[in-house]
Design a protein around this motif. Structure first.
Motif: not given
Lengths: 422, 422
Positions: A232-237, A239-248
């Motif tokens: 997830v970190r690679q896919l969403h550089p 976003c600092r944390q995983y949950w932020e990919t949903y929040k965004k």
């Protein structure tokens, strides 16, 4: 219509507390609980009472995370880590649900098994197949189960030629699904991006917009496994944390359930608490796939909402009695991992998570509170040996741990009696 | 008398290996296995074959540690640590077995449940009561189970007025018990000092002498819990380690089974290996009572003999399918506690421990080896959903994990068919 159930009534009004009314009355009007009473008041003179004698009457279960199309592989492939297990077992098994007849057969069996073990509320993943998802919803509705089912969205990193959809298909089929399931009364749709690695940004944005426009709940996976989190970190550089990919993308609010959260650190947990997200603890699955043990005690202390999920088929138990025992046991593993410093979950706490905490996601108050929809299990345990008279709380503890074939006598869901032991 | 069982035959000839013969024949002469064959040789033309179709035929289970008089409290009191749990639950529950009628009722039910879940070999603790112990042995014998049962010796630190015996009583009753059980064919006596804190030195010396004189096996508990180990150290300041308290009195040899061994360090493990002691791993119990997780992988690597025990009622599962899954799951907790460095037990390894490793204590070779007594379970799983044809090994894995009511079709013990599904 008045429903009066008589028996030893045990409920979980707060985490770690059990309310017990021996030989009491649980009363509902038109399927809505009015209260639990030690004696029957005069207004009910002449009313029909379902007398379950010395049985326990307890809240039924809410299973807030499970994968319906993985039911055929329950108890298999447990020697693999998460991402390998997905490719070797989960994806090929889910692919079979392209066939509606197969889906009908399997989902009918699943619905029947859920009912017979007293699970009356669910947040459930289907597969990406719209038709099979509608069949699943139909079978659950017919069986009397309530809750949410989601057509899975996964437009990248699926299994090519086996289980995949394009972004356009995913969007179109999601809309078709939402239109087609409108008339169901007890089973409602929940948006279901499989997990961040499975969904393009375009699809995530579409789902977030849809959630807002149609006021839909959301379910997904979060911080289950280190390899997944790295991905997830690679896919969403950004976003600092995983949950932020949903929040965004607007997929992070008080109608969101996130399964696992094994590795959620203080900041991620604070984000859950701030948004009112519900964590679904899947103890069996996390241990089977060697993901880790979620910091449930810490989450509870911090005020994060936590409920339980069977997570079949990463989990190997569909029955929430077992899942409750697994959560207690996992908390003891966690205690050992934390140098014996973290208090484990008591059975009463586990029971609360399996019932009241899950029901809260559906807007209910804890326990058999007045105003709640009637969801209950009637349990017999009179075939078991015993050395002295047990308290109802001890009997409940034993029910959690001890496999009792045929213990469930009857199940009530949304005011309706949906199961009676044959 | 020739017995021929036909089906998908799966056995564990080595730790981690499964031998599979699809639609094969398991043959025994006078209850002793002659072999497993893919086709039936001409010498058996006309012989009667019990054809179990597509069922699995697997080795039955050996449960090398369980407390029969704790059966009525199965699944209770799990929120307490070992020594508190003994006083609050175990001792009062065992005390009831002063009543022979009560013992008869409970032990008959226990024997029936053991048989129906395919446990045909046991090393079992009774209580201190001689008559109840004889009743237990009688009920097991009648049910067709084989193995060892021990009258418990405990002449100190029991529960005063509830569960205690004097040194003299303990010795006298042990001799009476040994005399009275001589005529049983399949259930034999095993000397059973409860654990070091329960036995005076005088009693230990008596038991060690008796073991040597009458060539009797020995079972006890070892290094389960830190508080217990501290206590032993205080009681035996002359012994550097717990195991030496058994060794000192002649209770430590290749006919000794020691339950738990959670905290056995390298030196203690070496002593086990040197003496040929069998460790009984009780995964459920150790996690329930927060004792820890035994270093099973290390023991296996070092060549220590390890088998499995349900340890009811510290353990909450009597069924060895569950106990096997618990051992695998515990090994994953251990892996997490060891910073993900220790390989977990595979299902095939867990299966070996639950069957072949336990049978070894009874002098058997691993798997369905020629010369072994016929101990087998016939398993059906055709009511479960599946998405593709499963291999016999996958079906066995699923059987270990998945609760399947009514899966056991038949059970063979010491050459006799002791259970057929009603």
């Amino acid at each position: 219509m008045t429903t009066i159930l008589k028996g030893n009534i045990v409920s979980a009004p707060a985490c770690g507390r059990l309310d017990v009314t021996e030989h009491g009355y649980l009363i509902a009007e038109n399927g809505v609980i009015t209260g639990v009473y030690p004696v029957l008041s005069e207004q009910y003179a002449g009313a029909s009472v379902e007398d379950y004698g010395d049985c326990l009457i307890v809240q039924s279960f809410a299973d807030l995370h499970l994968h319906a199309p993985q039911y055929p592989m329950l108890g298999m492939g447990m020697d693999l880590p998460l991402l390998d297990w997905l490719n070797a077992y989960a994806f090929p098994t889910e692919a079979r649900f392209a066939e509606p007849d197969y889906a009908r057969t399997v989902y009918r069996q699943l619905a029947g098994e859920l009912v017979s073990c007293g699970t009356t509320r669910v947040c459930m993943f289907s597969s990406l197949h719209t038709d099979a998802t509608l069949i699943l919803m139909d079978e659950l509705e017919k069986a009397g189960i309530t809750g949410y089912v989601g057509k899975v969205n996964m437009d990248r990193n699926g299994a090519p030629g086996v289980l995949e959809e394009t972004t356009e298909e995913s969007m179109r089929e999601t809309l078709r699904w939402l239109d087609a399931c409108q008339d169901l009364r007890h089973i409602k749709p929940i948006l279901t991006p499989r997990f961040t690695p499975s969904c393009t940004n375009e699809l995530m944005a579409f789902l977030g917009k849809l959630a807002a426009e149609r006021d839909l709940p959301v379910q997904s996976h979060l911080s289950e496994n280190g390899a997944e989190m790295d991905w997830v970190r690679q896919l969403h550089p950004d976003c600092r944390q995983y949950w932020e990919t949903y929040k965004k993308y607007g997929l992070w609010n008080d109608r969101t359930v996130m399964a696992h959260c094994v590795w959620s650190d203080e900041r991620e947990r604070q984000a859950m608490k701030d948004a009112g997200v519900t964590v679904v603890h899947c103890a069996d699955s996390n241990q089977n796939l060697c993901s880790g043990v979620a910091p449930v005690r810490r989450m509870l202390d911090e005020g994060v909402k936590v409920a339980l999920g069977s997570d079949i088929a990463g989990g190997d138990h569909l029955d929430l009695f077992d899942v409750t025992a697994a959560a207690v046991r996992a908390s003891k593993a966690r205690r050992m991992m934390d140098d014996w410093n973290t208090p484990f979950l008591t059975v009463a706490e586990g029971w609360y998570l399996a019932t009241s905490a899950g029901a809260a996601f559906f807007g209910e108050q804890p326990g058999f509170a007045a105003g709640n929809s009637l969801h209950a299990i009637v349990l017999a345990d009179d075939t078991l040996p015993q050395s002295r008279t047990l308290t109802p709380a001890e009997r409940l503890e034993r029910a959690v741990y001890r496999r009792q074939e045929g213990a469930v006598q009857a199940v009530w869901s949304a005011g309706r009696k949906i199961y009676a032991k044959p």
